[in-house]
Write a protein that holds these residues in place. Structure first.
Motif, PDB file in Angstrom:
ATOM      1  N   HIS A  33     -37.507 -78.028  59.056  1.00 49.85           N
ATOM      2  CA  HIS A  33     -37.821 -77.730  57.688  1.00 49.85           C
ATOM      3  C   HIS A  33     -39.010 -76.921  57.629  1.00 49.85           C
ATOM      4  N   ILE A  34     -39.220 -76.031  56.767  1.00 48.83           N
ATOM      5  CA  ILE A  34     -40.291 -75.120  56.390  1.00 48.83           C
ATOM      6  C   ILE A  34     -40.992 -75.236  55.027  1.00 48.83           C
ATOM      7  N   CYS A  35     -42.220 -75.491  55.248  1.00 48.08           N
ATOM      8  CA  CYS A  35     -42.922 -75.820  53.909  1.00 48.08           C
ATOM      9  C   CYS A  35     -44.012 -74.628  53.641  1.00 48.08           C
ATOM     10  N   VAL A  36     -43.584 -73.726  52.832  1.00 50.58           N
ATOM     11  CA  VAL A  36     -44.189 -72.669  52.541  1.00 50.58           C
ATOM     12  C   VAL A  36     -45.643 -73.025  51.540  1.00 50.58           C
ATOM     13  N   PHE A  37     -46.896 -72.894  51.710  1.00 53.64           N
ATOM     14  CA  PHE A  37     -47.670 -73.190  50.733  1.00 53.64           C
ATOM     15  C   PHE A  37     -48.726 -71.750  50.391  1.00 53.64           C
ATOM     16  N   ASN A  38     -49.149 -71.830  49.370  1.00 55.45           N
ATOM     17  CA  ASN A  38     -50.038 -70.660  49.055  1.00 55.45           C
ATOM     18  C   ASN A  38     -51.596 -71.218  48.922  1.00 55.45           C
ATOM     19  N   GLY A  39     -52.384 -70.302  48.554  1.00 54.21           N
ATOM     20  CA  GLY A  39     -53.881 -70.505  48.640  1.00 54.21           C
ATOM     21  C   GLY A  39     -54.388 -71.273  47.400  1.00 54.21           C
ATOM     22  N   LYS A  40     -53.327 -71.801  46.636  1.00 55.30           N
ATOM     23  CA  LYS A  40     -53.836 -72.746  45.455  1.00 55.30           C
ATOM     24  C   LYS A  40     -53.334 -74.093  45.525  1.00 55.30           C
ATOM     25  N   ASN A  41     -53.001 -74.389  47.086  1.00 54.54           N
ATOM     26  CA  ASN A  41     -52.604 -75.832  47.507  1.00 54.54           C
ATOM     27  C   ASN A  41     -51.327 -76.061  46.856  1.00 54.54           C
ATOM     28  N   GLN A  42     -50.164 -75.004  46.531  1.00 58.47           N
ATOM     29  CA  GLN A  42     -48.983 -75.296  46.092  1.00 58.47           C
ATOM     30  C   GLN A  42     -47.947 -75.261  47.100  1.00 58.47           C
ATOM     31  N   MET A  43     -46.974 -75.879  47.108  1.00 59.17           N
ATOM     32  CA  MET A  43     -45.762 -75.711  47.895  1.00 59.17           C
ATOM     33  C   MET A  43     -44.758 -74.940  47.368  1.00 59.17           C
ATOM     34  N   LEU A 111     -45.321 -76.107  58.812  1.00 56.60           N
ATOM     35  CA  LEU A 111     -46.309 -75.874  57.427  1.00 56.60           C
ATOM     36  C   LEU A 111     -46.709 -74.303  57.766  1.00 56.60           C
ATOM     37  N   ILE A 112     -46.435 -73.474  56.758  1.00 55.94           N
ATOM     38  CA  ILE A 112     -47.007 -72.100  56.873  1.00 55.94           C
ATOM     39  C   ILE A 112     -47.634 -71.590  55.464  1.00 55.94           C
ATOM     40  N   GLU A 113     -48.502 -70.631  55.466  1.00 50.42           N
ATOM     41  CA  GLU A 113     -49.187 -70.286  54.171  1.00 50.42           C
ATOM     42  C   GLU A 113     -48.427 -68.594  54.022  1.00 50.42           C
ATOM     43  N   LYS A 114     -48.095 -68.557  52.811  1.00 49.75           N
ATOM     44  CA  LYS A 114     -47.578 -67.179  52.524  1.00 49.75           C
ATOM     45  C   LYS A 114     -47.396 -67.165  50.983  1.00 49.75           C
ATOM     46  N   GLU A 115     -48.460 -66.194  50.586  1.00 48.17           N
ATOM     47  CA  GLU A 115     -48.506 -65.445  49.144  1.00 48.17           C
ATOM     48  C   GLU A 115     -47.292 -64.959  48.839  1.00 48.17           C
ATOM     49  N   THR A 116     -46.489 -65.479  48.111  1.00 50.52           N
ATOM     50  CA  THR A 116     -45.409 -64.510  47.298  1.00 50.52           C
ATOM     51  C   THR A 116     -44.823 -65.005  45.956  1.00 50.52           C
ATOM     52  N   ASP A 117     -44.373 -64.259  45.406  1.00 50.24           N
ATOM     53  CA  ASP A 117     -43.564 -64.308  43.984  1.00 50.24           C
ATOM     54  C   ASP A 117     -42.289 -64.753  43.976  1.00 50.24           C
ATOM     55  N   PRO A 118     -42.263 -65.920  43.475  1.00 52.25           N
ATOM     56  CA  PRO A 118     -40.986 -66.402  43.635  1.00 52.25           C
ATOM     57  C   PRO A 118     -39.825 -65.535  42.876  1.00 52.25           C
TER      58      PRO A 118
END
Length: 176
Positions: A33-43, A111-118
């Motif tokens: 399972h990969i949980c992608v988070f952004n800098g706003k503490n959102q998954m 758990l990874i951090e990646k800024e991306t536009d859905p």
């Protein structure tokens, strides 16, 4: 035909099997399972297709799936993330945040951090209906309302609260 590796309770590979084969007593599969988070503490969460077998039409973690035969956990995570939502990420220096045993196998969580536009993601039609960012409270509320796969709420909280830390102790004190 897709094949998986079958493991014993100590996570030693014991044989290869067809993906859909029902495994015997003491045999287990590996799921990532990969949980992608952004800098706003959102998954980043995905809504499973309504025709998908298992948890149809429910919201889920960013992505995940069964490791194929010959894949390491990290290789499976890389493939699943790319296949399901079109994100390239180098897992060569990553290790699972947690590995949870379940009845049929082992679940490795990254758990990874990646800024991306859905809206820019390429979704795998067979698996994913849509994706969006959600914070911890939104996901917990979606679990309560039956819109999200019924993960233990404490586990979801742990993913958010510990996403930048390994282990159960704060800091990196090493015992000598």
């Amino acid at each position: 035909m897709e094949f998986i590796d079958v493991y014993d309770r100590y996570r030693n590979k014991v044989r290869k099997a067809e993906r859909e084969e029902v495994l015997g007593e003491g045999e287990y599969r590996l799921v990532v399972h990969i949980c992608v988070f952004n800098g706003k503490n959102q998954m980043l969460v995905q809504k499973r297709q309504p025709f998908k077998k298992g948890w149809s039409g429910l919201w889920d973690l960013s992505t995940g799936g069964t490791a194929q035969s010959g894949e390491t956990s990290a290789q499976a995570a890389c493939r699943e993330l790319k296949e399901e939502i079109g994100i390239d990420f180098d897992f060569s220096k990553e290790r699972p945040f947690a590995s949870v045993s379940y009845t049929a196998g082992f679940d490795d969580y990254y758990l990874i951090e990646k800024e991306t536009d859905p809206d820019d993601l390429k979704l795998q039609y067979e698996e994913v209906e849509k994706v969006r960012w959600a914070d911890k409270c939104e996901i917990l509320s979606m679990i309560d309302s039956g819109e999200f796969i019924p993960y233990h709420k404490g586990f979801i909280e742990m993913l958010f609260d510990m996403r930048n830390d390994f282990g159960t102790i704060i800091g990196d004190q090493r015992l000598n």
